[in-house]
Design a protein around this motif. Structure first.
Motif, PDB file in Angstrom:
ATOM      1  N   ASP A  35       0.978  -1.315   0.008  1.00 31.92           N
ATOM      2  CA  ASP A  35       0.043  -0.052   0.081  1.00 31.92           C
ATOM      3  C   ASP A  35       0.945   1.458  -0.002  1.00 31.92           C
ATOM      4  OD1 ASP A  35      -1.943   1.646   0.292  1.00 31.92           O
ATOM      5  OD2 ASP A  35      -2.923   1.368   2.262  1.00 31.92           O
ATOM      6  N   TYR A  47       0.077   3.878   2.862  1.00 31.39           N
ATOM      7  CA  TYR A  47       0.661   3.467   4.139  1.00 31.39           C
ATOM      8  C   TYR A  47       1.392   2.403   4.257  1.00 31.39           C
ATOM      9  CZ  TYR A  47      -3.494   6.342   5.287  1.00 31.39           C
ATOM     10  OH  TYR A  47      -4.579   7.343   5.197  1.00 31.39           O
ATOM     11  N   PRO A  48       2.704   2.525   3.817  1.00 27.41           N
ATOM     12  CA  PRO A  48       3.665   1.482   3.491  1.00 27.41           C
ATOM     13  C   PRO A  48       3.919   0.712   4.919  1.00 27.41           C
ATOM     14  CG  PRO A  48       4.802   3.549   3.420  1.00 27.41           C
ATOM     15  CD  PRO A  48       3.389   4.050   3.449  1.00 27.41           C
ATOM     16  N   PRO A  49       4.314  -0.337   5.064  1.00 24.15           N
ATOM     17  CA  PRO A  49       4.598  -1.173   6.212  1.00 24.15           C
ATOM     18  C   PRO A  49       6.050  -0.577   6.729  1.00 24.15           C
ATOM     19  CG  PRO A  49       5.480  -2.557   4.326  1.00 24.15           C
ATOM     20  CD  PRO A  49       4.548  -1.359   3.830  1.00 24.15           C
ATOM     21  N   ILE A  81      10.915  -0.751   5.827  1.00 22.24           N
ATOM     22  CA  ILE A  81      10.962  -1.255   4.587  1.00 22.24           C
ATOM     23  C   ILE A  81      12.459  -1.910   4.026  1.00 22.24           C
ATOM     24  CG2 ILE A  81      10.969  -0.353   2.241  1.00 22.24           C
ATOM     25  CD1 ILE A  81       8.788   1.376   2.817  1.00 22.24           C
ATOM     26  N   GLU A 103       5.310  11.300  -1.785  1.00 25.28           N
ATOM     27  CA  GLU A 103       6.292  11.261  -1.003  1.00 25.28           C
ATOM     28  C   GLU A 103       6.962   9.771  -0.711  1.00 25.28           C
ATOM     29  OE1 GLU A 103       5.111  14.967   1.739  1.00 25.28           O
ATOM     30  OE2 GLU A 103       4.387  13.279   2.259  1.00 25.28           O
ATOM     31  N   ASN A 104       6.015   9.096  -0.495  1.00 25.66           N
ATOM     32  CA  ASN A 104       6.696   7.691  -0.100  1.00 25.66           C
ATOM     33  C   ASN A 104       7.256   7.067  -1.652  1.00 25.66           C
ATOM     34  OD1 ASN A 104       5.556   7.484   2.359  1.00 25.66           O
ATOM     35  ND2 ASN A 104       3.464   6.734   1.590  1.00 25.66           N
ATOM     36  N   VAL A 138      10.808   8.958  -1.838  1.00 29.13           N
ATOM     37  CA  VAL A 138      11.946   8.357  -0.903  1.00 29.13           C
ATOM     38  C   VAL A 138      12.311   6.926  -1.328  1.00 29.13           C
ATOM     39  CG1 VAL A 138      12.161   7.567   1.470  1.00 29.13           C
ATOM     40  CG2 VAL A 138      11.090   9.588   1.126  1.00 29.13           C
ATOM     41  N   CYS A 173      12.628   5.773  -4.374  1.00 29.52           N
ATOM     42  CA  CYS A 173      13.191   6.163  -5.696  1.00 29.52           C
ATOM     43  C   CYS A 173      14.697   6.553  -5.166  1.00 29.52           C
ATOM     44  CB  CYS A 173      12.459   7.092  -6.459  1.00 29.52           C
ATOM     45  SG  CYS A 173      11.027   6.387  -7.375  1.00 29.52           S
ATOM     46  N   LEU A 174      14.629   7.608  -4.365  1.00 24.08           N
ATOM     47  CA  LEU A 174      15.956   8.146  -3.768  1.00 24.08           C
ATOM     48  C   LEU A 174      17.075   7.022  -3.334  1.00 24.08           C
ATOM     49  CD1 LEU A 174      15.749  11.492  -2.110  1.00 24.08           C
ATOM     50  CD2 LEU A 174      16.368  10.940  -4.540  1.00 24.08           C
ATOM     51  N   ARG A 175      16.461   5.930  -2.713  1.00 23.25           N
ATOM     52  CA  ARG A 175      17.072   4.888  -1.989  1.00 23.25           C
ATOM     53  C   ARG A 175      17.608   3.850  -3.081  1.00 23.25           C
ATOM     54  NH1 ARG A 175      14.324   1.092   2.728  1.00 23.25           N
ATOM     55  NH2 ARG A 175      16.059  -0.307   2.904  1.00 23.25           N
ATOM     56  N   THR A 176      16.674   3.594  -4.053  1.00 19.64           N
ATOM     57  CA  THR A 176      17.048   2.593  -4.975  1.00 19.64           C
ATOM     58  C   THR A 176      17.979   3.228  -6.288  1.00 19.64           C
ATOM     59  OG1 THR A 176      15.023   2.953  -6.174  1.00 19.64           O
ATOM     60  CG2 THR A 176      15.181   1.059  -4.612  1.00 19.64           C
ATOM     61  N   ASP A 214      16.644   5.544  -8.320  1.00 21.76           N
ATOM     62  CA  ASP A 214      15.812   5.797  -9.685  1.00 21.76           C
ATOM     63  C   ASP A 214      15.843   7.494  -9.755  1.00 21.76           C
ATOM     64  OD1 ASP A 214      14.078   6.069 -11.787  1.00 21.76           O
ATOM     65  OD2 ASP A 214      12.593   4.813 -10.719  1.00 21.76           O
ATOM     66  N   ASP A 215      16.770   8.131 -10.076  1.00 23.63           N
ATOM     67  CA  ASP A 215      16.795   9.388 -10.052  1.00 23.63           C
ATOM     68  C   ASP A 215      15.715  10.081 -11.107  1.00 23.63           C
ATOM     69  OD1 ASP A 215      18.583   9.658  -7.855  1.00 23.63           O
ATOM     70  OD2 ASP A 215      20.185   9.748  -9.469  1.00 23.63           O
ATOM     71  N   PRO A 249      12.533  21.961   8.580  1.00 21.86           N
ATOM     72  CA  PRO A 249      12.485  20.821   7.770  1.00 21.86           C
ATOM     73  C   PRO A 249      14.002  21.027   7.241  1.00 21.86           C
ATOM     74  CG  PRO A 249      10.446  21.627   7.205  1.00 21.86           C
ATOM     75  CD  PRO A 249      11.019  22.540   8.156  1.00 21.86           C
TER      76      PRO A 249
END
Lengths: 144, 328
Positions: free
Chosen positions: B4, B7-9, B12, B55-56, B59, B61-64, B66-67, B125
């Motif tokens: 989802d 609301y991701p788990p 991750i 937003e999810n 985050v 995409c940045l981690r993997t 995928d710019d 922020p």
């Protein structure tokens, strides 16, 4: 008001017809009796009374039974489900978003856990971790 | 299993992050034709869920790495909320940080954040981004002092207190870490996970620092046990809390007073120490509860799914260790 399940909704819609019907019947009855007799209190026939009473009670019971499950009042009972909702898939959660008010899904305090604080999200380290995971064959999860 | 996106788990894993970021092009494509901002409100397309999803995705995409998708999402956020929105500014920073691989690039980013904060020192922020960047560069001391400054101007920021606690804990400054978590609980007294976290920190620090001081040891372990109790009081069948109760018991048991009358150190705290029978009864309860959780979640009983797989495995091992020590 929460939306009732479709099946119960259709039953209730059908039942709504009965009191309407009985009101109309009694009106008709009073009209016909007015013209023929001159008694001051014309009695309503038994079948109309029964129809009214039965249909109203079916409606009452149906509305009560048709409500979705109430949310627990006790914090600890709610928290138990909210905690597990974190890992449940959409549709299998105890409390979905927007149902019965509140858009909170899962533990509302999750953002305090380490690794879950979005404001302090460390993209550089996360990216390195991910690259290492891919290099190591990307078969197993690093985080176990 | 599809995640989802709204609301991701929690926690991750790289695998899940990859799955999420692979869905980014598809999600972006499905909502490519939208009206510009004020008109988009009329079309019903401008829901909070949509932006949370973005937003999810961003985050992940940045981690993997995928710019391309991350850039597209950022452009959408910029178009909708403008480049003066503090949250969007932080996302821009996150994107630049993720690509700042060398030390020099990171230092340049720090300088940019500094300039930004000079023009607007209240931009929380961006302050948090600067602290996160310092942490990732290994400059923990500087990060701690900046986080302290942030908390002076915004003392009810529970997220910042929790972060500070983790930084202190990483430096083995246990008293400070405990203090920060207590501050978190002042702001959010019902956060059962933070009660458990505080119990963990107190337990680990007690074991690490006061094993040669019996008074401190007993007091620390009792405090830790109390915090675990509070966490299971706030959340039924809380695996983490019961696990902790069971872990604390072996160290506490030989030192717990036999009855309430001969509590040794009334000078330490005004709360009486738990007696032997209390500790034993709590341990029995924890064992029973853990057993129930492990059994029912393994069987997939209705209402018992949703426990973390790794956590239930750990609980099972703890229970197994217990039975072995009894049988041997």
């Amino acid at each position: 008001m929460p939306i009732l399940p479709l099946k119960i909704q259709s039953v209730l819609a059908n039942t709504l017809f009965l009191p309407t019907n009985s009101v109309y019947s009694s009106y008709e009855h009073s009209l016909t009796h007015e013209s023929t007799t001159s008694t001051p209190n014309p009695t309503i026939p038994l079948d109309i009374i029964l129809e009214t009473l039965i249909s109203i009670s079916i409606l009452c019971v149906g509305i009560v039974l048709g409500q979705p499950d109430l949310r627990p009042i006790e914090w600890r009972v709610w928290a138990c489900e909210a905690e597990k909702d974190e890992r449940r898939e959409k549709g299998k959660r105890a409390f979905e978003a927007g149902e019965g008010g509140g858009a909170v899904v899962g533990n509302p305090f999750r953002f305090l856990e380490s690794g879950e604080r979005r404001g302090f999200w460390d993209g550089r380290t996360k990216r390195k971790e991910f690259a290492a995971w891919v290099r190591d064959g990307s078969a197993t999860d690093v985080k176990i | 299993m599809s995640v989802d996106l709204v609301y991701p788990p929690p926690n991750i894993s790289p695998k899940t992050a990859l799955q999420i970021s692979q869905r980014a092009p598809q999600v972006l494509k499905s909502s490519s034709q939208t009206l510009p901002f004020p008109l988009s409100l009329l079309s019903g397309d401008d829901t909070p869920e949509k932006w949370t999803t973005y937003e999810n995705l961003f985050v992940s995409c940045l981690r993997t790495g995928d710019d391309k998708s991350a850039r597209q999402i950022l452009d959408k956020l910029l178009r909708r909320f403008g480049d003066k929105n503090e949250r969007v500014m932080a996302y821009q920073g996150m994107m630049a940080e993720a690509n700042a691989e060398t030390e020099q690039e990171a230092i340049k980013m720090l300088r940019e954040y500094g300039e930004e904060l000079e023009s607007d020192p209240t931009n929380l922020p961006i302050q948090k981004r600067r602290i996160a960047l310092l942490t990732s560069m290994g400059k923990i001391q500087e990060a701690i002092s900046m986080l302290g400054d942030l908390l002076v101007i915004s003392p009810t920021d529970a997220e910042a207190w929790a972060e500070l606690s983790d930084l202190y804990f990483g430096q083995s400054l246990y008293d400070q870490a405990t203090f920060c978590l207590e501050e978190v609980l002042l702001v959010m007294p019902n956060a059962w996970n933070m009660h458990a976290r505080l119990a963990e920190v107190i337990y680990l620090s007690t074991i690490a620092t006061s094993s040669d001081k019996p008074g401190d040891l007993l007091r620390g372990l009792a405090e830790s046990m109390r915090r675990y109790c509070r966490s299971v009081e706030l959340c039924n069948n809380y695996l983490r809390g019961y696990y902790g109760l069971k872990v604390v018991r072996p160290s506490l048991l030989p030192k717990a007073p036999k009855s309430e009358k001969n509590t040794p150190d009334a000078a330490y705290s005004d709360l009486p120490l738990p007696t032997l029978s209390t500790v034993e009864r709590l341990h029995e309860l924890a064992t029973a509860k853990l057993g129930e959780i492990v059994r029912k979640s393994a069987a997939g009983e209705k209402g018992w799914e949703g426990y973390d797989g790794a956590e239930t495995i750990a609980a099972r091992e703890l229970l197994d260790r217990d039975t072995k020590s009894i049988s041997s």
